[in-house]
Design a protein around this motif. Structure first.
Motif, PDB file in Angstrom:
ATOM      1  N   ALA A  15       0.868  -1.179   0.000  1.00 38.28           N
ATOM      2  CA  ALA A  15       0.000   0.000   0.000  1.00 38.28           C
ATOM      3  C   ALA A  15       0.904   1.229   0.000  1.00 38.28           C
ATOM      4  N   LEU A  16       0.673   2.132  -0.926  1.00 40.25           N
ATOM      5  CA  LEU A  16       1.471   3.356  -1.063  1.00 40.25           C
ATOM      6  C   LEU A  16       0.582   4.570  -0.855  1.00 40.25           C
ATOM      7  N   PHE A  17       1.045   5.485  -0.014  1.00 32.19           N
ATOM      8  CA  PHE A  17       0.241   6.664   0.294  1.00 32.19           C
ATOM      9  C   PHE A  17       1.131   7.906   0.237  1.00 32.19           C
ATOM     10  N   PRO A  18       1.205   8.583  -0.923  1.00 29.88           N
ATOM     11  CA  PRO A  18       2.015   9.805  -1.034  1.00 29.88           C
ATOM     12  C   PRO A  18       1.490  10.911  -0.134  1.00 29.88           C
ATOM     13  N   ASN A  19       2.427  11.706   0.406  1.00 31.00           N
ATOM     14  CA  ASN A  19       2.052  12.856   1.221  1.00 31.00           C
ATOM     15  C   ASN A  19       3.050  13.982   0.993  1.00 31.00           C
ATOM     16  N   ASP A  72      -7.163   6.682  -4.903  1.00 29.66           N
ATOM     17  CA  ASP A  72      -7.751   7.026  -6.194  1.00 29.66           C
ATOM     18  C   ASP A  72      -7.522   8.507  -6.482  1.00 29.66           C
ATOM     19  N   TYR A  73      -6.658   8.804  -7.446  1.00 23.77           N
ATOM     20  CA  TYR A  73      -6.325  10.206  -7.738  1.00 23.77           C
ATOM     21  C   TYR A  73      -7.506  10.967  -8.332  1.00 23.77           C
ATOM     22  N   GLN A  74      -8.464  10.267  -8.932  1.00 20.51           N
ATOM     23  CA  GLN A  74      -9.609  10.943  -9.531  1.00 20.51           C
ATOM     24  C   GLN A  74     -10.620  11.388  -8.470  1.00 20.51           C
ATOM     25  N   LEU A  86       0.063  10.195  -8.212  1.00 23.00           N
ATOM     26  CA  LEU A  86      -0.836   9.036  -8.176  1.00 23.00           C
ATOM     27  C   LEU A  86      -1.195   8.583  -9.586  1.00 23.00           C
ATOM     28  N   LYS A  87      -1.405   9.533 -10.479  1.00 27.52           N
ATOM     29  CA  LYS A  87      -1.695   9.198 -11.880  1.00 27.52           C
ATOM     30  C   LYS A  87      -0.484   8.508 -12.512  1.00 27.52           C
ATOM     31  N   GLU A  88       0.707   9.025 -12.242  1.00 22.67           N
ATOM     32  CA  GLU A  88       1.936   8.427 -12.770  1.00 22.67           C
ATOM     33  C   GLU A  88       2.147   7.020 -12.208  1.00 22.67           C
ATOM     34  N   LEU A  89       1.828   6.835 -10.951  1.00 24.90           N
ATOM     35  CA  LEU A  89       1.959   5.523 -10.320  1.00 24.90           C
ATOM     36  C   LEU A  89       0.964   4.522 -10.923  1.00 24.90           C
ATOM     37  N   THR A  90      -0.239   4.985 -11.209  1.00 25.30           N
ATOM     38  CA  THR A  90      -1.234   4.145 -11.873  1.00 25.30           C
ATOM     39  C   THR A  90      -0.723   3.703 -13.242  1.00 25.30           C
ATOM     40  N   GLN A  91      -0.157   4.637 -13.995  1.00 32.16           N
ATOM     41  CA  GLN A  91       0.402   4.326 -15.318  1.00 32.16           C
ATOM     42  C   GLN A  91       1.571   3.354 -15.192  1.00 32.16           C
ATOM     43  N   PHE A  92       2.419   3.541 -14.200  1.00 32.72           N
ATOM     44  CA  PHE A  92       3.557   2.661 -13.947  1.00 32.72           C
ATOM     45  C   PHE A  92       3.076   1.218 -13.754  1.00 32.72           C
ATOM     46  N   CYS A  93       2.041   1.032 -12.942  1.00 27.62           N
ATOM     47  CA  CYS A  93       1.500  -0.304 -12.692  1.00 27.62           C
ATOM     48  C   CYS A  93       0.912  -0.922 -13.959  1.00 27.62           C
ATOM     49  N   LYS A  94       0.203  -0.119 -14.742  1.00 21.08           N
ATOM     50  CA  LYS A  94      -0.384  -0.616 -15.989  1.00 21.08           C
ATOM     51  C   LYS A  94       0.691  -1.061 -16.965  1.00 21.08           C
ATOM     52  N   GLU A  95       1.736  -0.258 -17.121  1.00 18.19           N
ATOM     53  CA  GLU A  95       2.809  -0.578 -18.063  1.00 18.19           C
ATOM     54  C   GLU A  95       3.548  -1.855 -17.686  1.00 18.19           C
ATOM     55  N   ARG A  96       3.640  -2.145 -16.410  1.00 14.39           N
ATOM     56  CA  ARG A  96       4.386  -3.315 -15.946  1.00 14.39           C
ATOM     57  C   ARG A  96       3.474  -4.488 -15.586  1.00 14.39           C
ATOM     58  N   ASN A  97       2.207  -4.377 -15.918  1.00 10.40           N
ATOM     59  CA  ASN A  97       1.219  -5.420 -15.636  1.00 10.40           C
ATOM     60  C   ASN A  97       1.219  -5.846 -14.171  1.00 10.40           C
ATOM     61  N   TYR A 103      -8.448   3.183  -4.022  1.00 13.65           N
ATOM     62  CA  TYR A 103      -9.541   3.434  -3.095  1.00 13.65           C
ATOM     63  C   TYR A 103      -9.513   4.900  -2.698  1.00 13.65           C
ATOM     64  N   SER A 104     -10.683   5.438  -2.439  1.00 12.64           N
ATOM     65  CA  SER A 104     -10.789   6.839  -2.029  1.00 12.64           C
ATOM     66  C   SER A 104     -10.757   6.937  -0.501  1.00 12.64           C
ATOM     67  N   ARG A 105     -10.594   8.160   0.002  1.00 17.74           N
ATOM     68  CA  ARG A 105     -10.676   8.371   1.454  1.00 17.74           C
ATOM     69  C   ARG A 105     -12.065   7.971   1.956  1.00 17.74           C
ATOM     70  N   LYS A 106     -13.065   8.159   1.107  1.00 20.61           N
ATOM     71  CA  LYS A 106     -14.423   7.761   1.468  1.00 20.61           C
ATOM     72  C   LYS A 106     -14.492   6.241   1.705  1.00 20.61           C
ATOM     73  N   ASP A 107     -13.808   5.476   0.858  1.00 19.67           N
ATOM     74  CA  ASP A 107     -13.764   4.021   1.033  1.00 19.67           C
ATOM     75  C   ASP A 107     -13.091   3.656   2.356  1.00 19.67           C
ATOM     76  N   ILE A 108     -11.977   4.333   2.660  1.00 16.80           N
ATOM     77  CA  ILE A 108     -11.256   4.071   3.907  1.00 16.80           C
ATOM     78  C   ILE A 108     -12.150   4.380   5.101  1.00 16.80           C
ATOM     79  N   ARG A 109     -12.814   5.516   5.048  1.00 15.87           N
ATOM     80  CA  ARG A 109     -13.702   5.889   6.167  1.00 15.87           C
ATOM     81  C   ARG A 109     -14.871   4.911   6.305  1.00 15.87           C
TER      82      ARG A 109
END
Length: 169
Positions: A15-19, A72-74, A86-97, A103-109
């Motif tokens: 789990a990665l959480f940029p701050n 979820d960056y969106q 977060l968008k770049e990290l999403t792309q990184f994961c897609k490119e490397r399969n 998940y959003s903060r709403k999901d966490i709550r």
């Protein structure tokens, strides 16, 4: 030897959480098994996404997780820099399969409302009460004029990981 390492690392979720400092990350086997939870501060300042992504790529290469979980960056109210990261990290994961979930903060709550935890401090407290490796890390509730404690990034990452396990089980 490398086969033993790979078999040891299989089944891990990161789990990665940029701050604002850098990022928090957690390596988890399941919702209550946190192998590692840390906050990585990026220095020297000013912080840049290139520096953060370099450190994240290093952590991913070292731990070789099967799944990566990010916010979820969106649906995030993060700064522009962190949203781009977060968008770049999403792309990184897609490119490397790499399997990844967002998940959003709403999901966490939503997940932590089951523990009657709604604020970041209450969520961190619930985590520290249920996960042995996190017990000694909980800091006192911050005052409104104080900044976030350094360790908060690791609790944010663990909360994201727990949310993932709750939502996928």
């Amino acid at each position: 030897m490398s086969q033993e390492i790979k078999s040891h690392k299989s089944g891990l979720t990161m789990a990665l959480f940029p701050n604002a400092l850098g990022f928090g990350f957690a390596i988890m086997k399941d919702a209550l098994t946190v192998e590692i939870a840390q906050t990585v501060a990026i220095k020297p300042r000013p912080i840049s996404n290139a520096k953060v992504m370099k450190k994240i790529r290093e952590k991913i290469a070292y731990y070789e997780p099967d799944t990566i979980v990010i916010e979820d960056y969106q649906k995030s109210r993060k700064s522009k820099r962190i949203s781009k990261l977060l968008k770049e990290l999403t792309q990184f994961c897609k490119e490397r399969n790499i399997n990844f979930y967002t998940y959003s903060r709403k999901d966490i709550r939503f997940v932590f409302s089951n523990f009657n935890a709604h604020t970041k401090y209450e969520i961190a407290k619930a985590i520290s009460e249920n996960i042995d490796s996190m017990k000694d890390r909980l800091v006192e509730k911050r005052k409104c004029y104080e900044g976030e404690a350094y360790v908060t990034g690791s609790f944010d990452a663990v909360s994201l990981g727990i949310t993932h396990f709750y939502m996928t089980d």
